[in-house]
Design an enzyme around this catalytic site. Structure first.
Site, mmCIF file in Angstrom:
data_model
loop_
_atom_site.group_PDB
_atom_site.id
_atom_site.type_symbol
_atom_site.label_atom_id
_atom_site.label_comp_id
_atom_site.label_asym_id
_atom_site.label_seq_id
_atom_site.Cartn_x
_atom_site.Cartn_y
_atom_site.Cartn_z
ATOM 1 N N SER A 270 14.571 22.600 -14.919
ATOM 2 C CA SER A 270 13.366 23.371 -15.173
ATOM 3 C C SER A 270 13.777 24.720 -15.753
ATOM 4 O O SER A 270 14.819 25.261 -15.387
ATOM 5 C CB SER A 270 12.611 23.576 -13.855
ATOM 6 O OG SER A 270 11.835 24.755 -13.923
ATOM 7 N N GLU B 170 9.471 9.422 -16.426
ATOM 8 C CA GLU B 170 8.074 9.791 -16.706
ATOM 9 C C GLU B 170 7.670 9.402 -18.127
ATOM 10 O O GLU B 170 6.564 8.921 -18.368
ATOM 11 C CB GLU B 170 7.875 11.293 -16.488
ATOM 12 C CG GLU B 170 7.994 11.682 -15.022
ATOM 13 C CD GLU B 170 8.094 13.193 -14.828
ATOM 14 O OE1 GLU B 170 7.397 13.716 -13.969
ATOM 15 O OE2 GLU B 170 8.881 13.862 -15.529
ATOM 16 N N HIS C 107 0.833 -1.217 0.000
ATOM 17 C CA HIS C 107 0.000 0.000 0.000
ATOM 18 C C HIS C 107 0.870 1.270 0.000
ATOM 19 O O HIS C 107 0.421 2.305 0.482
ATOM 20 C CB HIS C 107 -0.942 0.045 1.210
ATOM 21 C CG HIS C 107 -1.645 -1.251 1.487
ATOM 22 N ND1 HIS C 107 -2.886 -1.548 0.982
ATOM 23 C CD2 HIS C 107 -1.249 -2.345 2.180
ATOM 24 C CE1 HIS C 107 -3.238 -2.765 1.374
ATOM 25 N NE2 HIS C 107 -2.263 -3.277 2.109
ATOM 26 N N LYS D 33 15.758 22.547 -9.754
ATOM 27 C CA LYS D 33 15.075 21.296 -10.071
ATOM 28 C C LYS D 33 15.905 20.314 -10.883
ATOM 29 O O LYS D 33 16.718 20.686 -11.719
ATOM 30 C CB LYS D 33 13.793 21.593 -10.873
ATOM 31 C CG LYS D 33 12.769 22.344 -10.081
ATOM 32 C CD LYS D 33 11.797 21.428 -9.372
ATOM 33 C CE LYS D 33 10.872 20.781 -10.383
ATOM 34 N NZ LYS D 33 9.690 20.211 -9.772
#
Ligand code: ARG
Length: 397
Positions: A278, A291, A157, A284
């Site tokens: 970024s 992704e 979980h 970043k």
């Protein structure tokens, strides 16, 4: 202008829209090498069986080889009027060697031709994927070896459950990808049969040698049923189903990498090579590669879905619907290929962060199950009671 290949009984040419919806050359030109290989095998067989003269066969094969060179050196003009790769090549052959080119299509139809071409293409893709999955497994096994003893939290979980090691975690993926390779191997066995000789659907009256063409193209045997030979696309469906499962495995791993590399988790550091910055926030480091691997699964699963729906209502044998079998595969299989390569690179570079992993592994009473087990083993307590007692200890702590 009427079609020079099949226009014999037509007085007029097709509507512009008919030409546009009918043509597949924009995407099936990708099958040129398979189409030429299939034609050469067929032509050699026609000569060996005495169906066409040896010298005609030589002329045709020389012409086909010339066309391959023209295509590969970008000197070939594909024409939408000629619909597809099969008729583009045949028309070019006629320009090159004259009327003898017309003998190539003896005892053959575009139906067994396209089924053969596509099988050869899918077979190549299966071999590429098999090798790429092998490389990814090796990268994962190497990481597992390097960090065999590194403790990290195991989750259920996505809640810290029990400590495991990073090696153990990596090897779970090795198992998944091993099953994927197994599935590909199984699919390859089934797909490696030759449709050639089925012609349009009912075979041919010429004394062809199907064993010979099958052997020449590396197939294990000719397909047994001619209707099946031209109407079967299971080999594409199976490959896309396998590809979808592999894409799901990659997506789960990518998801974990995204989670691990957040500052909240801090379990892993990705290399500069597989992250991006970024344009506004200078601090970043985004896991774009992970992704995108995760996202590729969408189009791969979509390709399977799309072909299943195309096929589901088709009566035997060939219907033009089946021309829509190619684009999904042409998109999905190279997508899986780049996803596999990218994941292999990422895994090679990834640096697990022992401090964060160990700290998280020890937090949240993650060894409570071991305490309960100890109560059973040392104090001979029934497990349910041990579970209860341990729960009370956790609650007090
Ligand atoms: N371009 C067609 C396809 O991809 C080739 C087969 C055409 N056959 C036919 N009977 N019209 O399916």
């Amino acid at each position: 202008m009427k079609n020079s290949m099949w226009g014999g009984r037509f007085a007029a040419g097709p509507d512009q829209l008919m030409e546009e919806i009918n043509a597949s050359i924009e995407f099936d030109k990708r099958l040129y090498a398979q189409d030429i290989a299939g034609s050469i095998a067929h032509c050699e067989m026609l000569a060996a069986t005495g169906i066409i003269p040896e010298e005609d066969s030589k002329t045709i094969i020389d012409g086909l080889n010339t066309i391959r060179v023209q295509i590969e050196s970008d000197k070939f003009t594909f024409s939408r009027k000629l619909e597809d790769i099969h008729m583009n090549i045949e028309a070019a052959l006629a320009d090159l060697v004259g009327p003898v080119a017309g003998k190539l299509h003896t005892a053959r139809s575009r139906n067994d031709q396209v089924a053969t071409d596509f099988r050869l293409y899918i077979r190549d893709q299966v071999d590429v994927l098999d090798e790429q999955i092998g490389a990814l497994m090796l990268a994962l096994a190497n990481k597992a070896h390097e960090h065999a003893a590194l403790v990290m939290p195991g989750f259920t979980h996505l809640q810290s459950a029990q400590p495991v090691t990073f090696g153990h975690h990596c090897l779970a993926y090795v198992e998944m990808f091993a099953r994927d390779r197994d599935r590909l191997k199984d699919t390859r066995k089934r797909l490696n049969v030759s449709p050639l000789g089925a012609a349009a659907l009912a075979g041919t009256s010429f004394p062809i040698d199907r064993e010979m063409t099958a052997r020449a193209l590396g197939f294990d045997a000719p397909m047994r049923n001619s209707l099946d030979a031209v109407s079967d696309r299971d080999f594409v469906l199976e490959t896309l189903a396998n590809a979808s499962i592999t894409a799901v495995h990659l997506s789960r791993l990518a998801e974990e990498i995204v989670i691990w590399s957040t500052s909240a988790f801090g379990f892993a550091r990705l290399s500069d090579a597989f992250t991006t910055g970024s344009s506004i926030m200078p601090q970043k480091r985004n896991p774009d590669a992970a992704e995108l691997v995760r996202a590729k699964s969408g189009r791969i699963i979509g390709a399977l879905q799309s072909l299943l729906v195309v096929m589901k209502g088709l009566p035997l044998a060939y219907s033009k619907d089946m021309q829509e079998d190619k684009e999904p595969a042409f998109d999905a299989l190279p997508s899986l290929s780049i996803a596999l390569a990218t994941m292999t690179g990422m895994i090679g570079d990834i640096e697990p962060q022992p401090r964060a992993m160990r700290k998280a592994a020890g937090a949240g009473y993650s060894t409570a199950t071991d305490l309960a087990d100890w109560l059973v083993q040392v104090l001979a307590m029934p497990f349910r009671e041990a579970h209860h007692v341990t729960g009370a200890i956790v609650s007090r702590a």
